[in-house]
Design a protein around this motif. Structure first.
Motif, PDB file in Angstrom:
ATOM      1  N   ARG A   1      55.869  43.317  39.714  1.00 32.03           N
ATOM      2  CA  ARG A   1      56.163  42.376  38.717  1.00 32.03           C
ATOM      3  C   ARG A   1      56.020  41.028  39.444  1.00 32.03           C
ATOM      4  O   ARG A   1      55.188  40.054  38.959  1.00 32.03           O
TER       5      ARG A   1
ATOM      6  N   ARG B   1      52.826  40.345  41.060  1.00 30.01           N
ATOM      7  CA  ARG B   1      51.920  40.129  39.879  1.00 30.01           C
ATOM      8  C   ARG B   1      51.868  38.898  39.540  1.00 30.01           C
ATOM      9  O   ARG B   1      50.654  38.250  38.994  1.00 30.01           O
ATOM     10  N   ASN B   2      52.841  38.057  39.513  1.00 30.55           N
ATOM     11  CA  ASN B   2      53.053  36.775  39.292  1.00 30.55           C
ATOM     12  C   ASN B   2      51.928  36.057  40.019  1.00 30.55           C
ATOM     13  O   ASN B   2      51.342  34.703  39.698  1.00 30.55           O
ATOM     14  N   VAL B   3      51.972  36.500  41.187  1.00 29.42           N
ATOM     15  CA  VAL B   3      51.047  35.623  42.343  1.00 29.42           C
ATOM     16  C   VAL B   3      49.650  36.191  42.314  1.00 29.42           C
ATOM     17  O   VAL B   3      48.584  35.488  42.242  1.00 29.42           O
ATOM     18  N   PHE B   4      49.529  37.419  42.457  1.00 28.65           N
ATOM     19  CA  PHE B   4      48.274  38.419  42.203  1.00 28.65           C
ATOM     20  C   PHE B   4      48.079  39.093  41.062  1.00 28.65           C
ATOM     21  O   PHE B   4      48.651  40.126  41.123  1.00 28.65           O
ATOM     22  N   PRO B   5      47.403  38.715  40.111  1.00 27.13           N
ATOM     23  CA  PRO B   5      47.382  39.119  38.876  1.00 27.13           C
ATOM     24  C   PRO B   5      46.450  40.584  38.879  1.00 27.13           C
ATOM     25  O   PRO B   5      46.792  41.262  37.889  1.00 27.13           O
ATOM     26  N   GLU B   6      46.087  41.035  39.995  1.00 32.39           N
ATOM     27  CA  GLU B   6      45.356  42.049  39.973  1.00 32.39           C
ATOM     28  C   GLU B   6      46.336  43.192  40.214  1.00 32.39           C
ATOM     29  O   GLU B   6      45.634  44.435  40.085  1.00 32.39           O
TER      30      GLU B   6
ATOM     31  N   GLN C   1      50.034  47.224  36.227  1.00 27.26           N
ATOM     32  CA  GLN C   1      51.112  47.295  35.347  1.00 27.26           C
ATOM     33  C   GLN C   1      52.048  48.608  35.662  1.00 27.26           C
ATOM     34  O   GLN C   1      53.312  48.298  35.884  1.00 27.26           O
TER      35      GLN C   1
ATOM     36  N   THR D   1      47.903  48.708  47.077  1.00 28.62           N
ATOM     37  CA  THR D   1      47.526  47.604  46.356  1.00 28.62           C
ATOM     38  C   THR D   1      47.600  46.036  47.108  1.00 28.62           C
ATOM     39  O   THR D   1      46.524  45.465  47.249  1.00 28.62           O
TER      40      THR D   1
END
Lengths: 274, 256
Positions: free
Chosen positions: A244, A247-252, A255, A266
């Motif tokens: 998570r 993901r804040n930095v790299f939305p790709e 989940q 990833t």
């Protein structure tokens, strides 16, 4: 194959522990059961070997309703290790304790000895064979209790909180042993609060809350479900938190990430793509 | 074992429940002593009839009746065995009075145990100058009886899961099957006792000589009345029984 069909159970007619559990455990599966304290996990696995009988619904073992089988009959197929080792240890040496179960099931002296030696070695207890279980530490007693059931290699194995009081090294040994038995076709069901243990060793997870199954599926999917984490009062796995944050930095970033290898992949993907 | 229920405290509000445990102890002991003094049917029945209103005053007649139903098989056993085996002149009469005496004794003590909360019991002991440690040990013992029962069930489950068949086989096998239950039960109890002792010490058990108590029992005027009248009854009964002798009609026996 064990099938629970709409199983209800109420203790003393007052305290409802299970309200409609339906679950199918296939041969050769590795399944973890998670849930908050009092969710009904132990009550459920006690139905698997007939210690508790459903007040409504059925439990079917290999196509046969367990209603007509005694606990001793079911115990040949379904082994259950309880939370508290002190509830089952009663002999004066670790060796005898492990052989007791084997002799109950009908192994010859020779076979029993071989199995005993192998199991003790796999659980790091080989040096303690002659000791009295009552002089051992809590963690060691726990492993003796595990050994006494694991040595019989039942086709289905249900373990209630097997990792309590075990250090990382012992936990790995246990995981390895369960994996080996699973490879030989044994089914392993584990009740635990130890999320890391689940993620690393169990492909399928069932989450319980208030006597019901609230999620059943791949561990990855169940453990990245926030509702499950909340209702089972678990701390989210470190890997989910890390994913998570990234993901804040790299939305790709996906989940559903629970394994270190997935996260690595990833990140490598992102870095390689940049 | 349902007849033991009559010795289990029930939370209720009644005249009996409100009395001080010490006065009820006197009452129970006097009732038991009186029933021990007679071996004839009529006096024992009289004791028994006097006990019933007291159980009613504790609002526990229902519970008492249920327990006595549970006791019935034991009473039949007492009747049959004593009638067949005792060498006295009128064996049936004798065993009938034994049975009534058993019921009267149980009822006497149940008056106490039905209406005294375990905490009150230890407080009563302390105020009767029993050392706190002993009183505390006693109330702990009472407190852990149900826990021990649960533990026994958990152990039985654990052993059955290992293939021990508890309710199969001949007598010797069944007795041997008790070992896997009893040994863990003893060990678990000892371990628990040790850890309770440690945790009590770490919370300062026995740190100060003079303890104070939040709730003290008070021996009120009704308690005095009950205790004194019980003692008077006891003295009167002893006097009649040993110095005057019972009137003839009370000595009546069954003819066989």
């Amino acid at each position: 194959m064990i099938i629970l069909e709409d199983v209800h159970y109420t203790y003393d007619g007052i305290y409802t522990a299970l309200q409609g559990i339906s679950l199918q455990v296939d041969d050769g599966e590795r399944l973890a059961v998670i849930g908050a304290n009092g969710a009904g996990k132990t009550t459920m696995i006690k139905h698997m070997n007939g210690l508790l009988r459903p007040q409504e619904g059925r439990v079917i073992l290999d196509g046969q309703d367990t209603k007509f089988m005694s606990v001793a009959e079911i115990a040949r197929e379904v082994g259950l290790v309880f939370q508290n080792p002190d509830h089952q240890l009663f002999l004066d040496s670790v060796k005898k304790e492990v052989e007791f179960g084997l002799r109950n099931i009908g192994f010859t002296e020779n076979e029993a000895e071989q199995r005993r030696q192998k199991t003790l070695a796999s659980l790091g207890l080989e040096g303690l064979a002659e000791r009295s279980p009552f002089t051992l530490s809590g963690g060691e007693r726990k492993r003796v209790a595990l050994a006494s059931v694991l040595s019989t290699e039942p086709r289905f194995l249900a373990l209630d909180e097997p990792t309590i009081g075990q250090d990382a090294h012992q936990k790995n040994r246990l995981a390895q042993m369960l994996a080996e038995m699973n490879k030989r076709g044994r089914t392993v069901v584990v009740v635990t609060h130890d999320i890391e243990f689940v993620i690393e060793n169990f492909p399928r997870t069932v989450a319980m809350a208030e006597g019901q199954i609230i999620a059943d599926g791949s561990t990855n999917m169940v453990l990245s479900n926030d509702e499950v984490i909340e209702r089972c009062s678990l701390a989210p796995p470190q890997m989910t938190l890390a994913a998570r944050a990234i993901r804040n930095v790299f939305p790709e970033v996906g989940q559903r990430l629970t394994l270190l290898s997935e996260l690595e992949e990833t990140i490598m993907g992102i870095l390689g793509g940049a | 074992m349902s007849f033991l229920e009559v010795f289990q405290y029930t939370r209720q509000d009644s005249i009996m429940h409100r009395l001080d445990p010490r006065s009820k102890l006197v009452l129970s002991i006097v009732c038991a002593a009186v029933s021990m003094m007679f071996m004839e049917i009529i006096p024992l029945l009289m004791v028994f009839i006097c006990l019933l209103p007291m159980i009613a005053a504790a609002k526990s007649l229902g519970r008492w009746a249920k327990s006595m139903k549970g006791l019935a098989s034991l009473l039949v056993f007492v009747l049959v065995f004593n009638t067949l085996l005792s060498p006295v002149e009128n064996p049936l009469s004798y065993s009938l009075s034994l049975a009534i005496r058993l019921v009267a004794l149980m009822t006497s003590f149940s008056l106490f145990f039905l209406t005294v909360q375990p905490d009150q019991l230890s407080q009563a002991l302390i105020q009767m100058r029993v050392k706190f440690e002993f009183a505390f040990a006693m109330s702990m013992a009472m407190r852990y009886v149900p826990t021990l029962g649960q533990e026994a069930y958990a152990i039985m489950d654990a052993q059955r899961a290992r293939g021990v068949e508890l309710d199969k086989g001949n007598l010797i096998k069944r007795i041997r099957n008790v070992i896997p239950i009893i040994v863990p039960l003893i060990i678990v109890s000892i371990r628990r006792a040790l850890s309770i002792a440690e945790s009590m010490e770490s919370r300062g058990f026995g740190a100060s000589e003079n303890r104070t108590y939040m709730e003290m029992l008070r021996f009120g005027k009704w308690d005095w009345a009950l205790a004194l009248s019980s003692l008077m009854v006891l003295i009167l009964v002893i006097y009649v029984r040993f110095f005057v002798g019972l009137p003839g009609w009370m000595l009546w026996n069954l003819p066989f």
